[in-house]
Write a protein that holds these residues in place. Sequence first.
Motif, PDB file in Angstrom:
ATOM      1  N   THR A   1      68.419  37.631   4.984  1.00 56.23           N
ATOM      2  CA  THR A   1      69.349  36.707   5.628  1.00 56.23           C
ATOM      3  C   THR A   1      70.770  37.042   5.189  1.00 56.23           C
ATOM      4  O   THR A   1      71.050  37.159   3.991  1.00 56.23           O
ATOM      5  CB  THR A   1      69.026  35.250   5.271  1.00 56.23           C
ATOM      6  OG1 THR A   1      69.031  35.098   3.846  1.00 56.23           O
ATOM      7  CG2 THR A   1      67.665  34.851   5.807  1.00 56.23           C
TER       8      THR A   1
ATOM      9  N   TRP B   1      74.358  35.454   5.484  1.00 58.20           N
ATOM     10  CA  TRP B   1      75.110  34.255   5.824  1.00 58.20           C
ATOM     11  C   TRP B   1      76.560  34.411   5.391  1.00 58.20           C
ATOM     12  O   TRP B   1      76.852  35.040   4.367  1.00 58.20           O
ATOM     13  CB  TRP B   1      74.506  33.020   5.159  1.00 58.20           C
ATOM     14  CG  TRP B   1      73.204  32.585   5.762  1.00 58.20           C
ATOM     15  CD1 TRP B   1      72.466  33.250   6.693  1.00 58.20           C
ATOM     16  CD2 TRP B   1      72.486  31.386   5.469  1.00 58.20           C
ATOM     17  NE1 TRP B   1      71.336  32.546   7.006  1.00 58.20           N
ATOM     18  CE2 TRP B   1      71.314  31.394   6.269  1.00 58.20           C
ATOM     19  CE3 TRP B   1      72.705  30.319   4.624  1.00 58.20           C
ATOM     20  CZ2 TRP B   1      70.379  30.367   6.232  1.00 58.20           C
ATOM     21  CZ3 TRP B   1      71.773  29.289   4.574  1.00 58.20           C
ATOM     22  CH2 TRP B   1      70.622  29.313   5.384  1.00 58.20           C
TER      23      TRP B   1
ATOM     24  N   ASP C   1      77.606  32.680   1.852  1.00 55.82           N
ATOM     25  CA  ASP C   1      76.968  33.437   0.778  1.00 55.82           C
ATOM     26  C   ASP C   1      77.698  34.748   0.540  1.00 55.82           C
ATOM     27  O   ASP C   1      77.948  35.147  -0.602  1.00 55.82           O
ATOM     28  CB  ASP C   1      75.506  33.745   1.131  1.00 55.82           C
ATOM     29  CG  ASP C   1      74.637  32.507   1.183  1.00 55.82           C
ATOM     30  OD1 ASP C   1      75.173  31.415   0.941  1.00 55.82           O
ATOM     31  OD2 ASP C   1      73.437  32.632   1.465  1.00 55.82           O
TER      32      ASP C   1
ATOM     33  N   SER D   1      73.778  34.894  10.319  1.00 58.59           N
ATOM     34  CA  SER D   1      74.280  33.604  10.790  1.00 58.59           C
ATOM     35  C   SER D   1      75.403  33.875  11.778  1.00 58.59           C
ATOM     36  O   SER D   1      76.009  34.958  11.784  1.00 58.59           O
ATOM     37  CB  SER D   1      74.804  32.772   9.622  1.00 58.59           C
ATOM     38  OG  SER D   1      76.031  33.301   9.134  1.00 58.59           O
TER      39      SER D   1
ATOM     40  N   PHE E   1      78.622  34.775   9.881  1.00 55.46           N
ATOM     41  CA  PHE E   1      78.647  36.154   9.372  1.00 55.46           C
ATOM     42  C   PHE E   1      78.922  37.121  10.521  1.00 55.46           C
ATOM     43  O   PHE E   1      79.746  38.029  10.401  1.00 55.46           O
ATOM     44  CB  PHE E   1      77.319  36.500   8.699  1.00 55.46           C
ATOM     45  CG  PHE E   1      77.310  37.856   8.033  1.00 55.46           C
ATOM     46  CD1 PHE E   1      77.521  37.970   6.672  1.00 55.46           C
ATOM     47  CD2 PHE E   1      77.095  39.018   8.770  1.00 55.46           C
ATOM     48  CE1 PHE E   1      77.525  39.220   6.054  1.00 55.46           C
ATOM     49  CE2 PHE E   1      77.099  40.267   8.170  1.00 55.46           C
ATOM     50  CZ  PHE E   1      77.313  40.366   6.811  1.00 55.46           C
TER      51      PHE E   1
ATOM     52  N   SER F   1      71.001  37.845  15.790  1.00 54.51           N
ATOM     53  CA  SER F   1      71.626  36.542  15.600  1.00 54.51           C
ATOM     54  C   SER F   1      71.526  35.737  16.893  1.00 54.51           C
ATOM     55  O   SER F   1      70.794  36.101  17.813  1.00 54.51           O
ATOM     56  CB  SER F   1      73.096  36.725  15.181  1.00 54.51           C
ATOM     57  OG  SER F   1      73.690  35.482  14.836  1.00 54.51           O
TER      58      SER F   1
ATOM     59  N   TYR G   1      75.728  29.153  17.904  1.00 53.85           N
ATOM     60  CA  TYR G   1      75.389  29.048  16.492  1.00 53.85           C
ATOM     61  C   TYR G   1      74.123  28.201  16.302  1.00 53.85           C
ATOM     62  O   TYR G   1      73.899  27.233  17.014  1.00 53.85           O
ATOM     63  CB  TYR G   1      76.546  28.413  15.699  1.00 53.85           C
ATOM     64  CG  TYR G   1      77.849  29.145  15.850  1.00 53.85           C
ATOM     65  CD1 TYR G   1      78.218  30.147  14.963  1.00 53.85           C
ATOM     66  CD2 TYR G   1      78.706  28.846  16.911  1.00 53.85           C
ATOM     67  CE1 TYR G   1      79.407  30.837  15.113  1.00 53.85           C
ATOM     68  CE2 TYR G   1      79.906  29.527  17.072  1.00 53.85           C
ATOM     69  CZ  TYR G   1      80.251  30.523  16.170  1.00 53.85           C
ATOM     70  OH  TYR G   1      81.429  31.202  16.344  1.00 53.85           O
TER      71      TYR G   1
ATOM     72  N   GLN H   1      66.134  35.266   0.704  1.00 55.20           N
ATOM     73  CA  GLN H   1      67.183  34.273   0.910  1.00 55.20           C
ATOM     74  C   GLN H   1      67.966  34.089  -0.381  1.00 55.20           C
ATOM     75  O   GLN H   1      67.387  33.827  -1.437  1.00 55.20           O
ATOM     76  CB  GLN H   1      66.597  32.926   1.337  1.00 55.20           C
ATOM     77  CG  GLN H   1      67.598  31.786   1.396  1.00 55.20           C
ATOM     78  CD  GLN H   1      68.606  31.941   2.521  1.00 55.20           C
ATOM     79  OE1 GLN H   1      68.218  31.990   3.691  1.00 55.20           O
ATOM     80  NE2 GLN H   1      69.885  32.032   2.192  1.00 55.20           N
TER      81      GLN H   1
ATOM     82  N   GLU I   1      69.803  23.731   7.094  1.00 53.59           N
ATOM     83  CA  GLU I   1      69.812  25.097   7.627  1.00 53.59           C
ATOM     84  C   GLU I   1      68.837  26.022   6.914  1.00 53.59           C
ATOM     85  O   GLU I   1      68.413  27.032   7.485  1.00 53.59           O
ATOM     86  CB  GLU I   1      71.227  25.670   7.555  1.00 53.59           C
ATOM     87  CG  GLU I   1      72.162  25.194   8.655  1.00 53.59           C
ATOM     88  CD  GLU I   1      72.557  23.735   8.493  1.00 53.59           C
ATOM     89  OE1 GLU I   1      72.403  23.195   7.379  1.00 53.59           O
ATOM     90  OE2 GLU I   1      73.026  23.136   9.481  1.00 53.59           O
ATOM     91  N   TYR I   2      68.490  25.716   5.667  1.00 50.42           N
ATOM     92  CA  TYR I   2      67.578  26.617   4.957  1.00 50.42           C
ATOM     93  C   TYR I   2      66.202  26.651   5.627  1.00 50.42           C
ATOM     94  O   TYR I   2      65.659  27.712   5.893  1.00 50.42           O
ATOM     95  CB  TYR I   2      67.454  26.211   3.488  1.00 50.42           C
ATOM     96  CG  TYR I   2      68.607  26.673   2.629  1.00 50.42           C
ATOM     97  CD1 TYR I   2      68.906  28.025   2.490  1.00 50.42           C
ATOM     98  CD2 TYR I   2      69.401  25.752   1.946  1.00 50.42           C
ATOM     99  CE1 TYR I   2      69.964  28.449   1.698  1.00 50.42           C
ATOM    100  CE2 TYR I   2      70.464  26.172   1.156  1.00 50.42           C
ATOM    101  CZ  TYR I   2      70.737  27.520   1.033  1.00 50.42           C
ATOM    102  OH  TYR I   2      71.791  27.926   0.255  1.00 50.42           O
TER     103      TYR I   2
ATOM    104  N   ASN J   1      66.476  27.925   9.472  1.00 47.78           N
ATOM    105  CA  ASN J   1      66.686  29.346   9.706  1.00 47.78           C
ATOM    106  C   ASN J   1      65.682  30.199   8.940  1.00 47.78           C
ATOM    107  O   ASN J   1      64.861  30.896   9.532  1.00 47.78           O
ATOM    108  CB  ASN J   1      68.120  29.735   9.328  1.00 47.78           C
ATOM    109  CG  ASN J   1      69.133  29.194  10.325  1.00 47.78           C
ATOM    110  OD1 ASN J   1      69.327  29.746  11.385  1.00 47.78           O
ATOM    111  ND2 ASN J   1      69.786  28.093   9.974  1.00 47.78           N
ATOM    112  N   THR J   2      65.717  30.131   7.617  1.00 44.32           N
ATOM    113  CA  THR J   2      64.854  30.995   6.822  1.00 44.32           C
ATOM    114  C   THR J   2      63.391  30.561   6.903  1.00 44.32           C
ATOM    115  O   THR J   2      62.496  31.385   7.031  1.00 44.32           O
ATOM    116  CB  THR J   2      65.328  31.015   5.367  1.00 44.32           C
ATOM    117  OG1 THR J   2      66.742  31.237   5.339  1.00 44.32           O
ATOM    118  CG2 THR J   2      64.644  32.128   4.605  1.00 44.32           C
TER     119      THR J   2
END
Length: 430
Positions: free
Chosen positions: A66, A68, A71, A122, A125, A176, A182, A243, A257-258, A261-262
């Motif tokens: 991932t 992001w 991050d 993301s 990103f 993406s 988004y 992640q 979102e964790y 998405n992941t």
Amino acid sequence: IPAAPGGDLLRDGPSVLPTGRNIHALDPYRMPSAGAWARGQRIAKELIRQHQEVNAGQFPETVAVTLWGLDAIKTRGESVAIALALVGAKPVKEGTGRIVRFDLVPLEELGRPRIDVLASLSGIFRDSFANIVDLLDDMFERAAAADETLEMNFVKKHASELSMQGVERPAARLFSNPPGDYGSMVNEVIGTGDWEDSESLGETWKSRNVFSYGRNEGGVQKSGTARPQVLEKLLESTERIVQEVDSVEYGLTDIQEYYANTGALKKAAENRKAVDPKTGKKKKVALSVVEAFTGSDETDPIPVRDVEDVLRLEYRSKLLNPKWTEAMINQGSGGAYEVSQRFTAMVGWAATSDVDNFVFDQAAERYALDEEVAKQLQKSNPEAFKNVVRRLLEAAGRGMWSTGDETLDRLRELYSDADDLIEKGSSSPK
């Protein structure tokens, strides 16, 4: 006041000095930083070691990483470094220190196969680091065309299989949401409860992340092309997901979102796995969590933990922690809302990964069945308390939580009472 990148002295070195300048987050043309590159290599090494340990020494063919935006800013591109290290590539700088290319490391020096990478970007990103997206895309294209055997280059292996099927751009690896859009929408369907089963959440993620990006996508920056066949192939071969968590202030259970998405990416990959004869269920895909603030000792491996272990630790230290409960209650309506949001996220994680039964048991005891806590939550935020009870009933109804009929009957009474109070415009429980 002169502009300069900010940062952390220990992680980023003397370039952050002197202080007192007009700082910005980072220079995207210097990502990954030297510190991020060093950590990324160590993380990739530990990921491979852990995978081989539980898979009879076999290398993973594909690892989903991932990428992001926040991050990447906070870690100076550590997740990018992980992807590079897995493939077997390194950043190349020009005289000014800017990174202009990701070169493939010779297999003789790498000493193992090149691992394919599904890069899950993301939207932030994708939009903020177009230069990194282009450099990664170029690197994957060269890896797919390298004069190497398929056994030692899984990028080339998968691209060759797709090419034989007549699929265009078989080396596309950066996926993406649609251009200008988004989010996976998984948190939205979890929020409304309008979803059939956990498998459907994985397919929602896939439908929202089918667009490929890079310099070979139409020649227009930030343009994307839907490539469902390539994404399908990568999901089929994904055996592990990585992640990063970039802050001590929040974790997997704090932000929707964790799991959206992941966690949903994990489910999308598992949907395409064969049934394990030992369990009668589809084979699990490991989700490895790396905390960017751990592993400062360069002589020791950077901690890489399974998502199940991380979830247990977070639930024990926050949601099930009496001190955390007291702090949230003392915050009134806002604290009750935070509690409510974590119950929704708990259902999201149970749907896309695994949440232990004891977590639901203790959460029900602490927030719904404890009369004093229930009264305070309902007084502070009736809608939040109603959602707490709703999520517990939903978890039991969907088979995520096993509990007794007496508990379920009491929860149904609480939900009915909460509903009545909200309709009457009162926050005073009976």
